[in-house]
Design an enzyme around this catalytic site. Structure first.
Site, short mmCIF file in Angstrom:
data_model
loop_
_atom_site.label_atom_id
_atom_site.label_comp_id
_atom_site.label_asym_id
_atom_site.label_seq_id
_atom_site.Cartn_x
_atom_site.Cartn_y
_atom_site.Cartn_z
N SER A 82 -1.79 -4.29 6.61
CA SER A 82 -0.99 -3.12 7.00
C SER A 82 -1.92 -2.08 7.58
CB SER A 82 -0.26 -2.54 5.78
OG SER A 82 0.34 -1.29 6.09
N TYR A 140 -0.32 0.88 -2.98
CA TYR A 140 0.05 0.01 -1.86
C TYR A 140 -1.05 0.02 -0.79
CZ TYR A 140 2.20 -1.89 2.29
OH TYR A 140 2.45 -2.65 3.41
#
Length: 258
Positions: free
Chosen positions: A139, A152
């Site tokens: 990501s 995250y």
């Protein structure tokens, strides 16, 4: 000759879209996920294009993962491509205000699950040799912090560094490793992150044009089909409307003197 592709988190989002893309390319598929009904439905959909093995699996369970890989039947035992897609984000509030159990779930899935599957599949990839590929779904959050990303973002930073370090360890084996790092993308991901609150999930994409699951899946298909002598270390893909923001600087409120 094409070996099999193993995709984790294949029940939705990037995983399901990648399965459809790779099926069109003719790859035999091992579709892994926890929701068996979805896996079976996807396998049935793609069975006209290629051979498909639905495999109910929780990547957090190292023993179950190893057993599943050891017991793969023909023609799925020869794995050429691993797509480590299983992952999630939870608890988008400040770290000091969220449940510890949500943070542990992200670590167990995004980090421990990634390691479990990779470790189990590595001997098969090394045995395949030239042209074998690991595609880790990372990501842009790996290097771009933002409020509520806490564990995250840290887990995706792990994905990036794990990918790079695997490249070092696998030098000379012919096995390639790519960290595929999407930016904002509209999938079931945001619904999960917001604990099923559709209104909160929709606000993430309101007024903009995000990536789609198919956009990311096309990159998976591209990486998997590269000539065996080529490796993409990291591929960051974002929508045109996503860029970087300024630093957040907290300032005291100033009052005008009389």
């Amino acid at each position: 000759m094409q070996g099999a592709v193993l995709i984790t988190g294949a029940t939705s989002g990037f995983g399901a879209a990648s399965a459809r893309c790779l099926a069109r390319q003719g790859w035999p598929l091992i579709l892994c996920g926890r929701r068996l009904e979805r896996l079976q439905a996807l396998a049935e959909e793609l069975s006209e294009l290629t051979s498909v093995l639905p495999l109910q699996l929780d990547v957090r369970d190292a023993i179950a993962v190893q057993r599943a890989i050891d017991e793969l039947p023909e023609p799925f035992s020869g794995i050429q491509v691993l797509v480590n897609n299983a992952g999630l984000a939870l608890a988008p509030g400040p770290a000091q205000a969220v449940e510890l159990s949500d943070l542990h779930t992200m670590i167990d899935t995004n980090i421990t699950g990634l390691v479990n599957v990779t470790h189990a599949v590595l001997p098969k990839l090394i045995a395949w040799g030239s042209g074998a590929t690991i595609i880790n779904i990372g990501s842009t959050a790996a290097g771009n912090p933002y409020p509520g990303s806490h564990v995250y973002g840290a887990s995706k930073a792990f994905v990036q560094q794990f990918s790079y370090n695997l490249r070092c360890d696998l030098q000379g084996t012919g096995v390639r490793v790519t960290d595929l790092a999407p930016g904002i993308a509209e999938t079931e991901f945001s619904l999960v992150r917001n604990a099923g609150d559709a209104g909160a999930a929709d606000k993430v994409y309101q007024g903009t044009v995000p990536l789609t699951a198919d956009d990311v899946a096309e990159q998976v298909g591209y990486i998997a089909a590269l000539p065996a002598h080529m490796n993409i270390n990291r591929l960051e893909v974002v929508p045109v409307r996503q860029a970087w923001g300024p630093y957040a600087i907290h300032r005291d409120q100033l009052t005008e003197s009389a």
